[in-house]
Design an enzyme around this catalytic site. Structure first.
Site, PDB file in Angstrom:
ATOM      1  N   SER A  58       0.799  -1.231   0.000  1.00 30.42           N
ATOM      2  CA  SER A  58       0.000   0.000   0.000  1.00 30.42           C
ATOM      3  C   SER A  58       0.828   1.275   0.000  1.00 30.42           C
ATOM      4  CB  SER A  58      -0.962   0.010   1.195  1.00 30.42           C
ATOM      5  OG  SER A  58      -2.059  -0.846   0.950  1.00 30.42           O
ATOM      6  N   LYS A  61       0.184   3.757  -2.706  1.00 29.41           N
ATOM      7  CA  LYS A  61      -0.818   4.821  -2.622  1.00 29.41           C
ATOM      8  C   LYS A  61      -0.187   6.202  -2.462  1.00 29.41           C
ATOM      9  CE  LYS A  61      -4.444   1.765  -0.863  1.00 29.41           C
ATOM     10  NZ  LYS A  61      -3.879   0.467  -0.493  1.00 29.41           N
ATOM     11  N   SER A 118      -6.477   3.487   3.904  1.00 27.81           N
ATOM     12  CA  SER A 118      -5.798   2.694   2.880  1.00 27.81           C
ATOM     13  C   SER A 118      -6.807   1.982   1.981  1.00 27.81           C
ATOM     14  CB  SER A 118      -4.856   1.673   3.522  1.00 27.81           C
ATOM     15  OG  SER A 118      -3.824   1.306   2.631  1.00 27.81           O
ATOM     16  N   LYS A 220       2.721   6.805   5.545  1.00 25.60           N
ATOM     17  CA  LYS A 220       1.874   5.732   5.017  1.00 25.60           C
ATOM     18  C   LYS A 220       2.400   4.356   5.389  1.00 25.60           C
ATOM     19  CE  LYS A 220      -1.664   4.317   2.658  1.00 25.60           C
ATOM     20  NZ  LYS A 220      -1.696   3.092   3.496  1.00 25.60           N
TER      21      LYS A 220
END
Length: 376
Positions: A58, A61, A118, A220
């Site tokens: 992720s 992202k 997320s 993140k």
């Protein structure tokens, strides 16, 4: 340029009693790869296998967000604009913000759902809104990665779901994280949100450091079974900021603990003084055949350097410049450099640029300077 450069000055001589503290080795982290980056200077403070190809999960992202912020800046989408999740987005596996296929969601909410929760459904919906399809959006991701200098990255989707051709490196993720903070400071505070509620479902931010350390303000998390637990984190103290990229740990607690150790190392053992302000002349260079006889040189951005804690007073600067230029001279043209060292040991070299364009002089001025150049 090497043969025409001349030394102009050496400054910041060594001061008695200003000995720098020794910098200990970086902590040995339980991670597949890691990177510690000083934001202001762009200096890598510590690294392990930073160019090793890894699965970003992720952390992908971050690029999805970068392109979303760029689309907002360009006016291609708006914060209050609403889109309905497609069947593909609704059926996408993994984490989600629980978009309702019967109810459109605003871009503002989907950005929060992408960053805080997320949400893969939010990523696909934003990608389709910006590019028409996730496949086209992935192509845009790769184009942007190339523009940012992410040399070892390739994206296949907007979410980070596993794909053999979906990869990056710790170094490239550091470049991307710094670019988000630098290019879109108005949106960066979203990364510090501890939770977000959508569709009557509240989800916490998975970045545990946001709850532990008030100086951590993003960024993140990422996780898949094959990638392990990953975290890109940012810590700020006054004007200083360090970024950590920790990849392939065995749990969410481990990725937080190891990131905290790395961030603390960067803050504790390094100073990052500001050496030069943007657009402020550092020196002047003689110009022949120009509307002006001299031109100021300096930097188009503030210049910082990372040194060992306590070593700032031992920093030495040597200015190297071309002896003269011939008009026309373009703004941004590199005409020399400043070499930085500590106790005679090379540290960095900063390119000096022309700050103001100089057009050609009239016929008479060019003629006079032609004679001067002939005699010189």
């Amino acid at each position: 340029m090497k043969n025409t450069l001349i030394a102009l000055a050496v400054a910041l001589s060594v001061q008695a009693g200003a000995a720098a503290l020794p910098v200990p080795p970086a902590p040995d982290l339980s991670a597949t790869a890691y990177l510690l980056l000083d934001f202001n200077s762009g200096t890598t403070l510590a690294a392990k296998d930073a160019d090793r190809r890894i699965e970003p999960a992720s952390l992908t992202k971050l690029m999805t967000a970068y392109l979303t912020f760029q689309a907002l800046k360009d006016g291609r989408i708006k914060m209050d604009q609403q889109f309905t999740v497609s069947e593909k987005g609704w059926r996408t596996e993994g984490s989600r913000m629980f978009l309702d296929p019967k109810k459109p969601a605003s871009v503002s909410d989907m950005i929060k759902g992408m960053i805080v929760q997320s949400g893969n459904d939010a990523c696909v919906t934003l990608a389709e809104a910006i590019a028409g399809s996730e496949e086209t959006f992935a192509g845009m991701m790769n184009q942007q990665a190339a523009r940012l200098g992410m040399k070892h990255t390739h994206f296949m989707n907007s979410t980070g779901l596993p794909d053999p051709q979906h990869y990056t490196t710790a170094r490239d993720l550091g470049i991307l994280a710094a670019a988000i903070i630098r290019d879109f400071p108005q949106h960066y505070p979203i990364y510090s949100m501890r939770d977000f509620r959508y569709n009557n479902i509240s989800q916490p931010n998975r970045n545990l450091l946001l709850y532990r350390d008030p100086q951590v303000d993003g960024m993140k998390t990422g996780h898949t079974d094959s990638a392990g637990y990953c975290l890109v984190a940012s810590k700020r103290d006054g004007q200083r900021r360090v970024l950590s990229v920790v990849l392939g740990t065995d749990s969410d607690v481990t990725r937080a603990n190891e990131s905290a150790r790395l961030l603390g190392y960067g803050m504790q053992f390094f100073d990052v003084p500001k050496l030069f302000a943007a657009l402020q002349p550092v020196s002047q260079v003689k110009v022949y055949k120009g509307a002006s006889n001299t031109v100021p040189v300096g930097f188009d951005t503030d210049q910082y350097v990372a040194v060992a804690k306590g070593a700032t007073a031992r920093l030495q600067k040597q200015v190297l410049l071309k002896p003269h230029l011939t008009a026309p001279v373009a703004a941004g043209q590199v005409v020399g450099s400043i070499k930085l060292s500590v106790d005679g040991q090379p540290l960095a070299e900063l390119p000096l640029k022309v700050l103001t364009a100089v057009p050609e002089a009239g016929f008479f001025g060019r003629s006079v300077d032609s004679v001067k150049l002939w005699f010189n």
